[in-house]
Design an enzyme around this catalytic site. Sequence first.
Site, PDB file in Angstrom:
ATOM      1  N   HIS A  13       0.674  -1.181  -0.168  1.00 16.83           N
ATOM      2  CA  HIS A  13      -0.011  -0.023   0.002  1.00 16.83           C
ATOM      3  C   HIS A  13       0.853   1.105   0.169  1.00 16.83           C
ATOM      4  O   HIS A  13       1.366   1.517   1.007  1.00 16.83           O
ATOM      5  CB  HIS A  13      -0.949   0.196   1.118  1.00 16.83           C
ATOM      6  CG  HIS A  13      -1.895   1.198   1.157  1.00 16.83           C
ATOM      7  ND1 HIS A  13      -3.164   1.028   1.265  1.00 16.83           N
ATOM      8  CD2 HIS A  13      -1.714   2.461   1.484  1.00 16.83           C
ATOM      9  CE1 HIS A  13      -3.767   2.013   1.285  1.00 16.83           C
ATOM     10  NE2 HIS A  13      -2.892   2.935   1.211  1.00 16.83           N
ATOM     11  N   HIS A  17       1.320   4.869  -2.590  1.00 14.17           N
ATOM     12  CA  HIS A  17       0.946   5.698  -3.769  1.00 14.17           C
ATOM     13  C   HIS A  17       2.306   6.223  -4.206  1.00 14.17           C
ATOM     14  O   HIS A  17       3.003   6.930  -3.588  1.00 14.17           O
ATOM     15  CB  HIS A  17       0.027   6.846  -3.393  1.00 14.17           C
ATOM     16  CG  HIS A  17      -1.311   6.585  -2.662  1.00 14.17           C
ATOM     17  ND1 HIS A  17      -2.397   6.310  -3.531  1.00 14.17           N
ATOM     18  CD2 HIS A  17      -1.438   6.320  -1.463  1.00 14.17           C
ATOM     19  CE1 HIS A  17      -3.356   5.906  -2.785  1.00 14.17           C
ATOM     20  NE2 HIS A  17      -2.941   5.807  -1.294  1.00 14.17           N
ATOM     21  N   HIS A  32      -9.511   1.940  -0.519  1.00  7.75           N
ATOM     22  CA  HIS A  32      -9.480   2.516   0.768  1.00  7.75           C
ATOM     23  C   HIS A  32     -10.788   2.423   1.371  1.00  7.75           C
ATOM     24  O   HIS A  32     -11.670   2.582   0.622  1.00  7.75           O
ATOM     25  CB  HIS A  32      -8.838   4.070   0.398  1.00  7.75           C
ATOM     26  CG  HIS A  32      -7.735   3.983   0.081  1.00  7.75           C
ATOM     27  ND1 HIS A  32      -7.013   3.330  -1.043  1.00  7.75           N
ATOM     28  CD2 HIS A  32      -6.462   4.982   0.445  1.00  7.75           C
ATOM     29  CE1 HIS A  32      -5.649   3.922  -0.916  1.00  7.75           C
ATOM     30  NE2 HIS A  32      -5.510   4.803  -0.126  1.00  7.75           N
ATOM     31  N   GLU A  47     -10.897   4.392   7.070  1.00  7.08           N
ATOM     32  CA  GLU A  47      -9.899   5.355   7.771  1.00  7.08           C
ATOM     33  C   GLU A  47     -10.647   6.612   8.329  1.00  7.08           C
ATOM     34  O   GLU A  47     -10.466   6.679   9.564  1.00  7.08           O
ATOM     35  CB  GLU A  47      -8.730   5.845   6.533  1.00  7.08           C
ATOM     36  CG  GLU A  47      -7.818   6.671   7.081  1.00  7.08           C
ATOM     37  CD  GLU A  47      -6.840   7.129   5.806  1.00  7.08           C
ATOM     38  OE1 GLU A  47      -5.773   7.514   5.937  1.00  7.08           O
ATOM     39  OE2 GLU A  47      -7.375   7.296   4.601  1.00  7.08           O
ATOM     40  N   ASP A  55       2.160   4.058   2.819  1.00  9.20           N
ATOM     41  CA  ASP A  55       1.157   4.934   2.295  1.00  9.20           C
ATOM     42  C   ASP A  55       1.780   5.966   1.634  1.00  9.20           C
ATOM     43  O   ASP A  55       1.853   5.700   0.111  1.00  9.20           O
ATOM     44  CB  ASP A  55       0.266   5.540   3.331  1.00  9.20           C
ATOM     45  CG  ASP A  55      -1.185   6.094   2.959  1.00  9.20           C
ATOM     46  OD1 ASP A  55      -1.497   5.716   1.817  1.00  9.20           O
ATOM     47  OD2 ASP A  55      -1.797   6.722   3.910  1.00  9.20           O
ATOM     48  N   ASP A  56       2.114   7.087   2.044  1.00  9.81           N
ATOM     49  CA  ASP A  56       2.944   8.050   1.258  1.00  9.81           C
ATOM     50  C   ASP A  56       3.821   8.883   2.174  1.00  9.81           C
ATOM     51  O   ASP A  56       3.916   9.811   2.884  1.00  9.81           O
ATOM     52  CB  ASP A  56       1.901   9.301   1.025  1.00  9.81           C
ATOM     53  CG  ASP A  56       0.648   9.054   0.357  1.00  9.81           C
ATOM     54  OD1 ASP A  56       0.681   8.797  -0.836  1.00  9.81           O
ATOM     55  OD2 ASP A  56      -0.477   8.892   0.941  1.00  9.81           O
TER      56      ASP A  56
END
Length: 324
Positions: free
Chosen positions: A9, A11, A187, A190, A268-269
């Site tokens: 996961h 991006h 997603h 969250e 994630d990022d």
Amino acid sequence: MNLPLVEIHCHIEGAAPPELVERLAAKYGADLDGTIENGRYVWSDFTEFLSCYDRASSVFRSGDDYRELTLTYFRDLAAQGAIYGEVFASPDHAAAMGISYGDLVDGIAAGMDDAKTESGIEGRILMTCVRHLGPKAAVAVAQIVADNPHPMVTGFGMGGDERAFTAADFAPAFTIARDAGLGLTSHAGEFGGPQSVIDTLDHLHVTRIGHGVRSIEDPVLVERLARDGIVLEVCPRSNMELDVYDEPSDHPLAALKAAGVKVTLNSDDPPFFHTSLAEDYAFAREHSGFSETDLLACSRTAIEAAFVDEDTRAKLLKRCTPSA
């Protein structure tokens, strides 16, 4: 024990180091408009994060830019001890910058190939629609992915603001992707709460949930996740940075694992959230009580859930063993 790390996961645009974004902005004469200050991305809440992400993404304007970004990220992953990584890529972001779907895929795939040649790390691409752009845009993304198969594009997902629209609105896009043989994730859980996870499972029929941590608020849902073997792509440091939880001790990673839910660890990022894959593994050890054996189990779970062919999965599982 040296752990083999696995990422499912992340991006790709969100993996861009600020210095790379600044260099490309200078190359193209792009105005970053306060996106980066003192080498760090600037945002204060989820809405501002999405805007900051879009501005940073706007400097990637060719397939070669995506190749450099991907190589940079996978080179860093390998240095952390990772053996496999999946990245989400957004055709909508690329199209906004005039990049064709083919150039986007070829650029990312080339970066993965370069990284594999250097270190042996494997990579795959998951194409994503952007939820807040709406269902029609999602169908368009799913269709172009289905119409242009590529061996490195193995999954389809949905990112963006999960507060927009309903999961059912995106069922047509996910049906197109499923019929094309792509693995499915989305997603949920969250910001949308446990109901967003329920709706995603009911209408999109995914095998993985991006984040999903707020499932812990619904015991029946937790039982369903454990029973059905749904894999959660947990990103603990991201959750903390976005104030989903106030304190590390509040994070439900340990409780989800204890309930029998399949959990994985992801970044994630990473530069946006001041983290790395290794740091998210460290979070699980330091704040959720995960042992080395537990962390290795997370890596194996991620490989078992990865959107890869069975031969590659078997080879990765053989590599996913501790070494002295």
